[in-house]
Design a protein around this motif. Structure first.
Motif, PDB file in Angstrom:
ATOM      1  N   GLY A 165      12.007  -5.156  -7.421  1.00 38.24           N
ATOM      2  CA  GLY A 165      13.506  -5.346  -7.927  1.00 38.24           C
ATOM      3  C   GLY A 165      14.388  -4.156  -7.508  1.00 38.24           C
ATOM      4  O   GLY A 165      15.514  -4.017  -8.232  1.00 38.24           O
ATOM      5  N   PHE A 166      14.200  -4.010  -6.333  1.00 36.81           N
ATOM      6  CA  PHE A 166      15.013  -3.225  -5.381  1.00 36.81           C
ATOM      7  C   PHE A 166      16.200  -3.865  -5.090  1.00 36.81           C
ATOM      8  O   PHE A 166      16.191  -5.389  -4.698  1.00 36.81           O
ATOM      9  N   THR A 167      17.481  -3.411  -4.616  1.00 34.30           N
ATOM     10  CA  THR A 167      18.575  -3.728  -4.203  1.00 34.30           C
ATOM     11  C   THR A 167      18.315  -3.372  -2.446  1.00 34.30           C
ATOM     12  O   THR A 167      18.095  -2.233  -2.462  1.00 34.30           O
ATOM     13  N   VAL A 168      18.240  -4.475  -1.494  1.00 34.22           N
ATOM     14  CA  VAL A 168      17.569  -3.975  -0.520  1.00 34.22           C
ATOM     15  C   VAL A 168      18.884  -4.250   0.721  1.00 34.22           C
ATOM     16  O   VAL A 168      19.487  -5.265   0.810  1.00 34.22           O
ATOM     17  N   TYR A 169      19.238  -3.198   1.795  1.00 35.18           N
ATOM     18  CA  TYR A 169      19.839  -3.283   2.682  1.00 35.18           C
ATOM     19  C   TYR A 169      18.892  -3.476   3.947  1.00 35.18           C
ATOM     20  O   TYR A 169      17.906  -2.501   3.964  1.00 35.18           O
TER      21      TYR A 169
ATOM     22  N   GLN B 123       7.607   6.109  -7.416  1.00 30.82           N
ATOM     23  CA  GLN B 123       8.344   6.484  -8.537  1.00 30.82           C
ATOM     24  C   GLN B 123       9.663   6.009  -8.340  1.00 30.82           C
ATOM     25  O   GLN B 123      10.822   6.697  -8.779  1.00 30.82           O
ATOM     26  N   ILE B 124      10.112   5.143  -7.493  1.00 26.97           N
ATOM     27  CA  ILE B 124      11.498   4.475  -7.341  1.00 26.97           C
ATOM     28  C   ILE B 124      11.801   3.590  -8.354  1.00 26.97           C
ATOM     29  O   ILE B 124      10.907   2.744  -8.728  1.00 26.97           O
ATOM     30  N   PRO B 125      12.746   3.895  -9.105  1.00 30.46           N
ATOM     31  CA  PRO B 125      13.201   3.028 -10.245  1.00 30.46           C
ATOM     32  C   PRO B 125      13.623   1.705 -10.006  1.00 30.46           C
ATOM     33  O   PRO B 125      13.983   1.382  -8.643  1.00 30.46           O
ATOM     34  N   GLN B 126      13.368   0.675 -10.706  1.00 32.29           N
ATOM     35  CA  GLN B 126      13.731  -0.714 -10.427  1.00 32.29           C
ATOM     36  C   GLN B 126      15.035  -0.706 -10.543  1.00 32.29           C
ATOM     37  O   GLN B 126      15.878   0.038 -11.105  1.00 32.29           O
ATOM     38  N   GLY B 127      15.693  -1.598  -9.549  1.00 31.39           N
ATOM     39  CA  GLY B 127      17.164  -1.803  -9.210  1.00 31.39           C
ATOM     40  C   GLY B 127      17.451  -0.766  -8.240  1.00 31.39           C
ATOM     41  O   GLY B 127      18.928  -0.639  -8.172  1.00 31.39           O
ATOM     42  N   ALA B 128      16.946   0.403  -7.755  1.00 36.20           N
ATOM     43  CA  ALA B 128      17.301   1.392  -6.885  1.00 36.20           C
ATOM     44  C   ALA B 128      17.778   0.670  -5.553  1.00 36.20           C
ATOM     45  O   ALA B 128      17.323  -0.470  -5.120  1.00 36.20           O
ATOM     46  N   THR B 129      18.621   1.128  -4.755  1.00 33.98           N
ATOM     47  CA  THR B 129      18.997   0.791  -3.450  1.00 33.98           C
ATOM     48  C   THR B 129      18.059   1.175  -2.379  1.00 33.98           C
ATOM     49  O   THR B 129      18.036   2.426  -2.389  1.00 33.98           O
TER      50      THR B 129
ATOM     51  N   GLU C  88       0.856  -1.084  -0.044  1.00 32.25           N
ATOM     52  CA  GLU C  88       0.006   0.035  -0.050  1.00 32.25           C
ATOM     53  C   GLU C  88       0.877   1.202  -0.193  1.00 32.25           C
ATOM     54  O   GLU C  88       0.687   2.138  -0.741  1.00 32.25           O
ATOM     55  N   LEU C  89       1.832   1.270   0.730  1.00 32.40           N
ATOM     56  CA  LEU C  89       2.771   2.420   0.695  1.00 32.40           C
ATOM     57  C   LEU C  89       3.406   2.620  -0.536  1.00 32.40           C
ATOM     58  O   LEU C  89       3.858   3.731  -0.862  1.00 32.40           O
ATOM     59  N   LEU C  90       3.698   1.492  -1.340  1.00 29.13           N
ATOM     60  CA  LEU C  90       4.597   1.658  -2.437  1.00 29.13           C
ATOM     61  C   LEU C  90       3.601   2.124  -3.619  1.00 29.13           C
ATOM     62  O   LEU C  90       3.904   1.873  -4.958  1.00 29.13           O
TER      63      LEU C  90
ATOM     64  N   SER D  61      11.914  -7.209   3.236  1.00 31.22           N
ATOM     65  CA  SER D  61      13.337  -7.355   2.185  1.00 31.22           C
ATOM     66  C   SER D  61      13.033  -8.137   1.203  1.00 31.22           C
ATOM     67  O   SER D  61      13.409  -7.722   0.015  1.00 31.22           O
ATOM     68  N   VAL D  62      12.524  -9.240   1.382  1.00 33.05           N
ATOM     69  CA  VAL D  62      12.643 -10.293   0.519  1.00 33.05           C
ATOM     70  C   VAL D  62      11.410  -9.830  -0.545  1.00 33.05           C
ATOM     71  O   VAL D  62      11.592 -10.067  -1.865  1.00 33.05           O
ATOM     72  N   PHE D  63      10.291  -9.337  -0.392  1.00 32.13           N
ATOM     73  CA  PHE D  63       9.204  -8.891  -0.839  1.00 32.13           C
ATOM     74  C   PHE D  63       9.659  -7.781  -1.935  1.00 32.13           C
ATOM     75  O   PHE D  63       9.192  -7.674  -2.980  1.00 32.13           O
ATOM     76  N   LEU D  64      10.396  -6.755  -1.248  1.00 34.06           N
ATOM     77  CA  LEU D  64      10.949  -5.769  -2.051  1.00 34.06           C
ATOM     78  C   LEU D  64      11.776  -6.304  -3.178  1.00 34.06           C
ATOM     79  O   LEU D  64      11.816  -5.617  -4.361  1.00 34.06           O
ATOM     80  N   VAL D  65      12.536  -6.948  -2.996  1.00 34.61           N
ATOM     81  CA  VAL D  65      13.412  -7.513  -4.043  1.00 34.61           C
ATOM     82  C   VAL D  65      12.842  -8.364  -5.194  1.00 34.61           C
ATOM     83  O   VAL D  65      12.770  -8.039  -6.310  1.00 34.61           O
ATOM     84  N   LYS D  66      11.990  -9.253  -4.749  1.00 37.51           N
ATOM     85  CA  LYS D  66      11.079 -10.110  -5.510  1.00 37.51           C
ATOM     86  C   LYS D  66      10.036  -9.357  -6.368  1.00 37.51           C
ATOM     87  O   LYS D  66      10.209  -9.432  -7.589  1.00 37.51           O
ATOM     88  N   GLU D  67       9.342  -8.369  -5.847  1.00 39.55           N
ATOM     89  CA  GLU D  67       8.134  -7.606  -6.433  1.00 39.55           C
ATOM     90  C   GLU D  67       8.624  -6.543  -7.143  1.00 39.55           C
ATOM     91  O   GLU D  67       7.910  -5.926  -7.998  1.00 39.55           O
TER      92      GLU D  67
END
Length: 69
Positions: free
Chosen positions: A61-65, A35-41, A29-31, A53-59
């Motif tokens: 395409g972000f790089t997550v710390y 307008q965060i580009p795919q591949g953003a950290t 819902e927050l996202l 974190s896993v959700f952000l990577v899979k759905e």
């Protein structure tokens, strides 16, 4: 609100790890219309067991710390 991305993750195993409101649905819902580009950290603060974190990577395409106590 309909949560098409997070619905894929509504398994008994995942639900057993969630305390309180569903963080995957909240994150989706927050996202909405982000307008965060795919591949953003991005930084996932308070990531707990890393479910969000896993959700952000899979759905998205972000790089997550991830960081938690």
């Amino acid at each position: 609100m309909h949560y098409p991305l997070s619905e894929k993750y509504m398994t008994d195993e995942l639900m057993a790890k969630i305390m309180g409101p569903n963080p995957i649905k909240l994150e989706e819902e927050l996202l909405t219309n982000h307008q965060i580009p795919q591949g953003a950290t991005v930084c996932d603060l308070g990531s707990g067991q890393g479910l969000t974190s896993v959700f952000l990577v899979k759905e998205y395409g972000f790089t997550v710390y991830a960081a938690d106590l």
